[in-house]
Design a protein around this motif. Structure first.
Motif, PDB file in Angstrom:
ATOM      1  N   MET A 167    -150.596 -42.265  -2.789  1.00  0.00           N
ATOM      2  CA  MET A 167    -149.143 -41.421  -3.008  1.00  0.00           C
ATOM      3  C   MET A 167    -149.237 -39.794  -2.745  1.00  0.00           C
ATOM      4  SD  MET A 167    -147.338 -43.929  -3.920  1.00  0.00           S
ATOM      5  CE  MET A 167    -146.086 -42.757  -4.310  1.00  0.00           C
ATOM      6  N   ILE A 168    -148.335 -39.192  -1.992  1.00  0.00           N
ATOM      7  CA  ILE A 168    -148.024 -38.018  -1.836  1.00  0.00           C
ATOM      8  C   ILE A 168    -146.958 -37.852  -2.732  1.00  0.00           C
ATOM      9  CG2 ILE A 168    -147.419 -36.075  -0.512  1.00  0.00           C
ATOM     10  CD1 ILE A 168    -148.533 -37.806   1.884  1.00  0.00           C
ATOM     11  N   LEU A 169    -147.024 -36.969  -3.750  1.00  0.00           N
ATOM     12  CA  LEU A 169    -145.875 -36.389  -4.696  1.00  0.00           C
ATOM     13  C   LEU A 169    -145.633 -35.162  -4.390  1.00  0.00           C
ATOM     14  CD1 LEU A 169    -147.241 -37.917  -8.107  1.00  0.00           C
ATOM     15  CD2 LEU A 169    -145.874 -39.027  -6.386  1.00  0.00           C
ATOM     16  N   THR A 170    -144.397 -34.720  -4.385  1.00  0.00           N
ATOM     17  CA  THR A 170    -143.796 -33.295  -4.235  1.00  0.00           C
ATOM     18  C   THR A 170    -142.866 -33.062  -5.323  1.00  0.00           C
ATOM     19  OG1 THR A 170    -141.841 -33.765  -2.742  1.00  0.00           O
ATOM     20  CG2 THR A 170    -144.183 -33.605  -1.917  1.00  0.00           C
ATOM     21  N   ASP A 171    -142.568 -31.789  -5.936  1.00  0.00           N
ATOM     22  CA  ASP A 171    -141.600 -31.577  -6.980  1.00  0.00           C
ATOM     23  C   ASP A 171    -141.502 -30.154  -6.984  1.00  0.00           C
ATOM     24  OD1 ASP A 171    -140.166 -31.393  -9.559  1.00  0.00           O
ATOM     25  OD2 ASP A 171    -140.696 -33.603  -9.699  1.00  0.00           O
ATOM     26  N   ILE A 172    -140.389 -29.732  -7.409  1.00  0.00           N
ATOM     27  CA  ILE A 172    -140.298 -28.166  -7.588  1.00  0.00           C
ATOM     28  C   ILE A 172    -141.095 -27.611  -8.952  1.00  0.00           C
ATOM     29  CG2 ILE A 172    -138.123 -28.215  -9.093  1.00  0.00           C
ATOM     30  CD1 ILE A 172    -137.180 -25.815  -7.396  1.00  0.00           C
ATOM     31  N   PHE A 173    -141.200 -28.731  -9.793  1.00  0.00           N
ATOM     32  CA  PHE A 173    -141.889 -28.442 -10.965  1.00  0.00           C
ATOM     33  C   PHE A 173    -143.279 -29.102 -11.150  1.00  0.00           C
ATOM     34  CE2 PHE A 173    -137.376 -28.272 -12.377  1.00  0.00           C
ATOM     35  CZ  PHE A 173    -137.261 -27.198 -12.229  1.00  0.00           C
ATOM     36  N   PRO A 174    -144.478 -28.540 -11.374  1.00  0.00           N
ATOM     37  CA  PRO A 174    -145.650 -29.289 -11.359  1.00  0.00           C
ATOM     38  C   PRO A 174    -146.037 -29.835 -12.397  1.00  0.00           C
ATOM     39  CG  PRO A 174    -146.066 -26.707 -11.641  1.00  0.00           C
ATOM     40  CD  PRO A 174    -144.589 -26.958 -11.574  1.00  0.00           C
ATOM     41  N   GLY A 175    -145.510 -29.777 -13.625  1.00  0.00           N
ATOM     42  CA  GLY A 175    -145.952 -30.228 -14.517  1.00  0.00           C
ATOM     43  C   GLY A 175    -145.844 -31.474 -14.671  1.00  0.00           C
ATOM     44  N   GLY A 176    -144.642 -32.225 -14.571  1.00  0.00           N
ATOM     45  CA  GLY A 176    -144.336 -33.475 -14.363  1.00  0.00           C
ATOM     46  C   GLY A 176    -145.091 -34.263 -13.581  1.00  0.00           C
ATOM     47  N   GLY A 212    -137.207 -28.412  -2.151  1.00  0.00           N
ATOM     48  CA  GLY A 212    -136.736 -29.375  -1.042  1.00  0.00           C
ATOM     49  C   GLY A 212    -135.458 -28.527  -0.255  1.00  0.00           C
ATOM     50  N   SER A 213    -135.095 -27.324  -1.003  1.00  0.00           N
ATOM     51  CA  SER A 213    -133.747 -26.858  -0.370  1.00  0.00           C
ATOM     52  C   SER A 213    -134.572 -25.825   0.759  1.00  0.00           C
ATOM     53  CB  SER A 213    -133.068 -26.164  -1.629  1.00  0.00           C
ATOM     54  OG  SER A 213    -133.909 -25.152  -2.114  1.00  0.00           O
ATOM     55  N   LYS A 214    -135.623 -25.518   0.609  1.00  0.00           N
ATOM     56  CA  LYS A 214    -136.434 -24.437   1.398  1.00  0.00           C
ATOM     57  C   LYS A 214    -137.161 -25.217   2.649  1.00  0.00           C
ATOM     58  CE  LYS A 214    -136.622 -21.252  -2.440  1.00  0.00           C
ATOM     59  NZ  LYS A 214    -137.352 -20.129  -3.212  1.00  0.00           N
ATOM     60  N   GLU A 215    -136.445 -25.073   3.846  1.00  0.00           N
ATOM     61  CA  GLU A 215    -137.214 -25.755   4.943  1.00  0.00           C
ATOM     62  C   GLU A 215    -138.742 -25.394   5.089  1.00  0.00           C
ATOM     63  OE1 GLU A 215    -136.131 -26.833   9.620  1.00  0.00           O
ATOM     64  OE2 GLU A 215    -135.103 -25.171   8.478  1.00  0.00           O
ATOM     65  N   ASP A 216    -139.264 -24.278   4.864  1.00  0.00           N
ATOM     66  CA  ASP A 216    -140.553 -23.978   5.093  1.00  0.00           C
ATOM     67  C   ASP A 216    -141.527 -24.770   4.397  1.00  0.00           C
ATOM     68  OD1 ASP A 216    -139.625 -22.327   3.121  1.00  0.00           O
ATOM     69  OD2 ASP A 216    -141.010 -20.622   3.917  1.00  0.00           O
ATOM     70  N   GLU A 217    -141.100 -24.786   2.981  1.00  0.00           N
ATOM     71  CA  GLU A 217    -141.828 -25.389   1.994  1.00  0.00           C
ATOM     72  C   GLU A 217    -142.085 -26.752   2.218  1.00  0.00           C
ATOM     73  OE1 GLU A 217    -141.103 -24.410  -2.034  1.00  0.00           O
ATOM     74  OE2 GLU A 217    -140.832 -22.267  -1.520  1.00  0.00           O
ATOM     75  N   VAL A 218    -140.877 -27.600   2.584  1.00  0.00           N
ATOM     76  CA  VAL A 218    -140.997 -29.047   2.886  1.00  0.00           C
ATOM     77  C   VAL A 218    -141.711 -29.344   4.376  1.00  0.00           C
ATOM     78  CG1 VAL A 218    -139.445 -30.850   3.703  1.00  0.00           C
ATOM     79  CG2 VAL A 218    -138.552 -29.119   2.210  1.00  0.00           C
ATOM     80  N   LYS A 219    -141.668 -28.500   5.250  1.00  0.00           N
ATOM     81  CA  LYS A 219    -142.584 -28.749   6.303  1.00  0.00           C
ATOM     82  C   LYS A 219    -143.836 -28.510   6.009  1.00  0.00           C
ATOM     83  CE  LYS A 219    -143.190 -26.817  11.064  1.00  0.00           C
ATOM     84  NZ  LYS A 219    -144.565 -26.379  10.967  1.00  0.00           N
ATOM     85  N   GLU A 220    -144.262 -27.579   5.031  1.00  0.00           N
ATOM     86  CA  GLU A 220    -145.779 -27.553   4.529  1.00  0.00           C
ATOM     87  C   GLU A 220    -146.227 -28.784   3.858  1.00  0.00           C
ATOM     88  OE1 GLU A 220    -148.429 -24.072   2.509  1.00  0.00           O
ATOM     89  OE2 GLU A 220    -146.308 -24.200   2.322  1.00  0.00           O
ATOM     90  N   ALA A 221    -145.383 -28.889   2.900  1.00  0.00           N
ATOM     91  CA  ALA A 221    -145.728 -30.307   2.025  1.00  0.00           C
ATOM     92  C   ALA A 221    -145.803 -31.344   2.901  1.00  0.00           C
ATOM     93  CB  ALA A 221    -144.575 -30.384   0.920  1.00  0.00           C
ATOM     94  N   VAL A 222    -144.916 -31.746   3.832  1.00  0.00           N
ATOM     95  CA  VAL A 222    -145.155 -32.939   4.488  1.00  0.00           C
ATOM     96  C   VAL A 222    -146.341 -33.003   5.584  1.00  0.00           C
ATOM     97  CG1 VAL A 222    -144.191 -34.378   6.439  1.00  0.00           C
ATOM     98  CG2 VAL A 222    -142.800 -33.501   4.671  1.00  0.00           C
ATOM     99  N   GLU A 223    -146.734 -31.865   5.979  1.00  0.00           N
ATOM    100  CA  GLU A 223    -147.817 -31.843   6.881  1.00  0.00           C
ATOM    101  C   GLU A 223    -149.212 -31.680   6.167  1.00  0.00           C
ATOM    102  OE1 GLU A 223    -147.001 -28.277   9.162  1.00  0.00           O
ATOM    103  OE2 GLU A 223    -145.656 -29.138  10.478  1.00  0.00           O
ATOM    104  N   LYS A 224    -149.245 -31.114   4.837  1.00  0.00           N
ATOM    105  CA  LYS A 224    -150.455 -30.990   4.285  1.00  0.00           C
ATOM    106  C   LYS A 224    -150.881 -32.300   3.680  1.00  0.00           C
ATOM    107  CE  LYS A 224    -150.842 -26.373   2.275  1.00  0.00           C
ATOM    108  NZ  LYS A 224    -150.759 -25.439   0.942  1.00  0.00           N
ATOM    109  N   GLY A 225    -149.564 -33.156   3.353  1.00  0.00           N
ATOM    110  CA  GLY A 225    -149.714 -34.415   2.769  1.00  0.00           C
ATOM    111  C   GLY A 225    -150.223 -35.401   3.983  1.00  0.00           C
ATOM    112  N   ALA A 226    -149.460 -35.391   5.044  1.00  0.00           N
ATOM    113  CA  ALA A 226    -150.195 -36.254   6.137  1.00  0.00           C
ATOM    114  C   ALA A 226    -151.369 -35.788   6.382  1.00  0.00           C
ATOM    115  CB  ALA A 226    -148.870 -36.231   7.103  1.00  0.00           C
ATOM    116  N   ALA A 227    -151.882 -34.345   6.534  1.00  0.00           N
ATOM    117  CA  ALA A 227    -153.044 -34.341   7.088  1.00  0.00           C
ATOM    118  C   ALA A 227    -154.256 -34.717   5.980  1.00  0.00           C
ATOM    119  CB  ALA A 227    -153.113 -32.793   6.892  1.00  0.00           C
TER     120      ALA A 227
END
Length: 256
Positions: A36-45, A68-83
């Protein structure tokens, strides 16, 4: 009976990974062997979900805080998770927030933007940047919409607009990405959450009335009812289903 573990060696990115419904969906995939790759705006949950999946299923989980509303953050999350895992097989867009309870004319542009950016834009961004990885794995996309958009539920104008936008976006992607054997579907869940349970305790008569309108007589379970359907849609058994909307609502909103 031997457990099938249909998601063995598959990597799933789930947005809103700290939320109640997303947590149940994550458990369903982990139970079937997914990483699993989990993304969220809040780290706690999200970190609590990670710890739970690791403890209960021995699942490898990668987390990334992203708006998710910020394109650069989404791009980074997807690429980091896939990597991290070396691939991506499934994208599930669950995250959404909105100014629920306000009538259409009470909405400000900021209220409307909240729903559109957290839901529609986030879904668009995650799909856009996940596409190259899904193309490699002939993967699957599952987007969350809502019965509020289908029925036009009062007090949900921005939420309904975002969710119906997600359905339109999903159908276009299903057409465009079919050539790469990527299937794209939408689910509409009706699920018991902690907030709903609390509301039911505070409003027992209205809660009972709502239950009576559900043909199966209960709200869905996030893991057993919603999560298991998502697992099916992401499995090889469902590869010939695309561009569809599945109502997981116990019979509510049934169509001819």
């Amino acid at each position: 009976m031997q457990h099938l573990r249909r998601m063995e060696d598959r990597v799933v990115l789930l947005t809103g990974g700290g939320g109640g419904i997303a947590r149940g969906v994550a458990r369903a995939f982990a139970d079937e062997g997914a990483k699993m790759i989990l993304t969220d705006i809040f780290p706690g949950g999200m970190e609590r979900t990670k710890a739970e999946l690791e403890h209960d299923f021995g699942t490898e989980v990668f987390t990334c805080v992203a708006d998710g509303s910020k394109e650069d953050e989404v791009k980074e999350a997807v690429e980091k998770g896939a990597a991290h895992f070396g691939k991506l097989n499934v994208l599930i867009n669950s995250a959404q927030t909105s100014a629920s309870g306000l009538t259409l004319v009470e909405h400000t542009q900021a209220d409307f933007d909240k729903a559109i950016y957290s839901g529609l834009y986030a879904t668009f961004f995650y799909m856009k940047y996940a596409f190259p990885f899904l193309k490699e794995t002939k993967g699957s996309v599952i987007n969350f919409a809502s019965g509020a958009g289908i029925s036009g539920k009062p007090g949900q104008s921005s939420y309904a607009a975002a969710k119906e936008g997600i359905r339109g976006l999903s159908r276009v992607a299903a057409n465009e990405w079919g050539a790469y054997d990527i299937n794209v579907n939408v689910v509409l869940p009706l699920v018991m959450t902690d907030k709903l349970a609390q509301w039911g305790q505070e409003n027992p008569e209205m809660f009972r009335k709502n239950l009576d309108e559900i043909p199966l007589g209960r709200y869905g379970d996030a893991q057993k009812d919603i999560g298991k359907v998502c697992v099916f849609l992401a499995s090889y058994d469902a590869k010939y289903i695309t561009g569809d909307t599945l109502f997981i609502q116990g019979g509510v909103g049934m169509k001819p």
